[in-house]
Scaffold this motif. Structure first.
Motif, PDB file in Angstrom:
ATOM      1  N   VAL A   1      87.225  -4.296   2.340  1.00 50.60           N
ATOM      2  CA  VAL A   1      85.972  -4.803   1.818  1.00 50.60           C
ATOM      3  C   VAL A   1      85.878  -4.327   0.192  1.00 50.60           C
ATOM      4  CG1 VAL A   1      83.390  -4.673   2.033  1.00 50.60           C
ATOM      5  CG2 VAL A   1      84.861  -4.859   4.189  1.00 50.60           C
ATOM      6  N   ASP A   2      85.937  -2.685  -0.021  1.00 47.31           N
ATOM      7  CA  ASP A   2      85.635  -2.414  -1.383  1.00 47.31           C
ATOM      8  C   ASP A   2      86.611  -3.011  -2.215  1.00 47.31           C
ATOM      9  OD1 ASP A   2      84.618  -0.959  -3.407  1.00 47.31           O
ATOM     10  OD2 ASP A   2      84.819   1.161  -2.554  1.00 47.31           O
TER      11      ASP A   2
ATOM     12  N   ILE B   1      84.329  -7.934  -1.103  1.00 47.57           N
ATOM     13  CA  ILE B   1      83.066  -7.516  -2.010  1.00 47.57           C
ATOM     14  C   ILE B   1      83.374  -6.695  -3.421  1.00 47.57           C
ATOM     15  CG2 ILE B   1      80.645  -6.664  -1.999  1.00 47.57           C
ATOM     16  CD1 ILE B   1      80.653  -6.869   0.951  1.00 47.57           C
ATOM     17  N   LYS B   2      83.151  -7.310  -4.453  1.00 44.70           N
ATOM     18  CA  LYS B   2      83.880  -6.621  -5.650  1.00 44.70           C
ATOM     19  C   LYS B   2      82.600  -5.906  -6.393  1.00 44.70           C
ATOM     20  CE  LYS B   2      87.738  -9.311  -6.792  1.00 44.70           C
ATOM     21  NZ  LYS B   2      87.781 -10.087  -5.153  1.00 44.70           N
TER      22      LYS B   2
ATOM     23  N   LYS C   1      79.116  -1.169  -0.657  1.00 45.51           N
ATOM     24  CA  LYS C   1      79.708  -1.897   0.243  1.00 45.51           C
ATOM     25  C   LYS C   1      80.375  -0.735   0.907  1.00 45.51           C
ATOM     26  CE  LYS C   1      82.351  -2.409  -3.523  1.00 45.51           C
ATOM     27  NZ  LYS C   1      81.612  -2.386  -4.813  1.00 45.51           N
TER      28      LYS C   1
ATOM     29  N   THR D   1      76.855  -4.040   3.562  1.00 47.51           N
ATOM     30  CA  THR D   1      77.934  -4.671   3.716  1.00 47.51           C
ATOM     31  C   THR D   1      77.569  -5.794   5.038  1.00 47.51           C
ATOM     32  OG1 THR D   1      79.565  -2.996   3.143  1.00 47.51           O
ATOM     33  CG2 THR D   1      80.308  -4.820   4.770  1.00 47.51           C
TER      34      THR D   1
ATOM     35  N   HIS E   1      75.579  -8.543   3.742  1.00 48.77           N
ATOM     36  CA  HIS E   1      76.389  -9.594   2.953  1.00 48.77           C
ATOM     37  C   HIS E   1      77.175 -10.419   3.939  1.00 48.77           C
ATOM     38  CE1 HIS E   1      79.050 -10.588  -0.321  1.00 48.77           C
ATOM     39  NE2 HIS E   1      80.018 -10.972   0.406  1.00 48.77           N
TER      40      HIS E   1
END
Length: 144
Positions: free
Chosen positions: A43-44, A48-49, A53, A86, A89
């Protein structure tokens, strides 16, 4: 495997008996004795940039269960915020899952931190999604 998540962020997708998620000095070992299909996404910095998160997202049997994993030093409250962000999101995608849980793996856990209202709020949110919040020390071995 059909997925709404970026395949470039997929670490693995298979039926392995032992799942090891590691970053730095923190790790979690999950056993998968029934060899369910598991997919691990970073994820990180990948799915998700920007913003807060968690580190990883683990899917069990496509859309049966989703586990968010944050590998942390000792700041549990920051880890809770990262998991909350997260979940928010991916809230639309999570509707399809039977359960949603989260793992915070820390190198050190202060007992007082476990009483935090942020932790209680996240536990309540996950319970509504038929999941739970697990806060463990690094190197823990658990079953799925």
């Amino acid at each position: 495997m059909s997925t709404v998540f970026d395949a470039a962020c997929l670490e693995f997708n298979d039926k392995r008996k032992q799942i090891v998620v590691q970053e730095g000095r923190s790790s979690i070992h999950l056993s998968n004795p029934s060899q369910k299909t598991v997919s691990l996404y970073r994820v990180d910095g990948c799915l998700i940039k920007e913003g807060r998160k968690c580190d990883f997202m683990l899917h069990i049997d496509e859309r049966t269960a989703c586990h968010f994993i944050e590998l942390k030093g000792s700041n549990i409250e920051i880890a809770v915020e990262q998991i909350e962000a997260t979940i928010e999101h991916f809230s639309k995608q999570l509707i399809e899952y039977q359960s949603v849980s989260a793992w915070i793996i820390a190198s050190k856990i202060r007992t007082l931190a476990l009483r935090s209202t942020k932790i209680q709020k996240l536990k309540k949110r996950l319970k509504q999604k038929k999941g739970d919040l697990y806060i463990k020390t690094s190197g823990v071995k658990e079953g799925l």
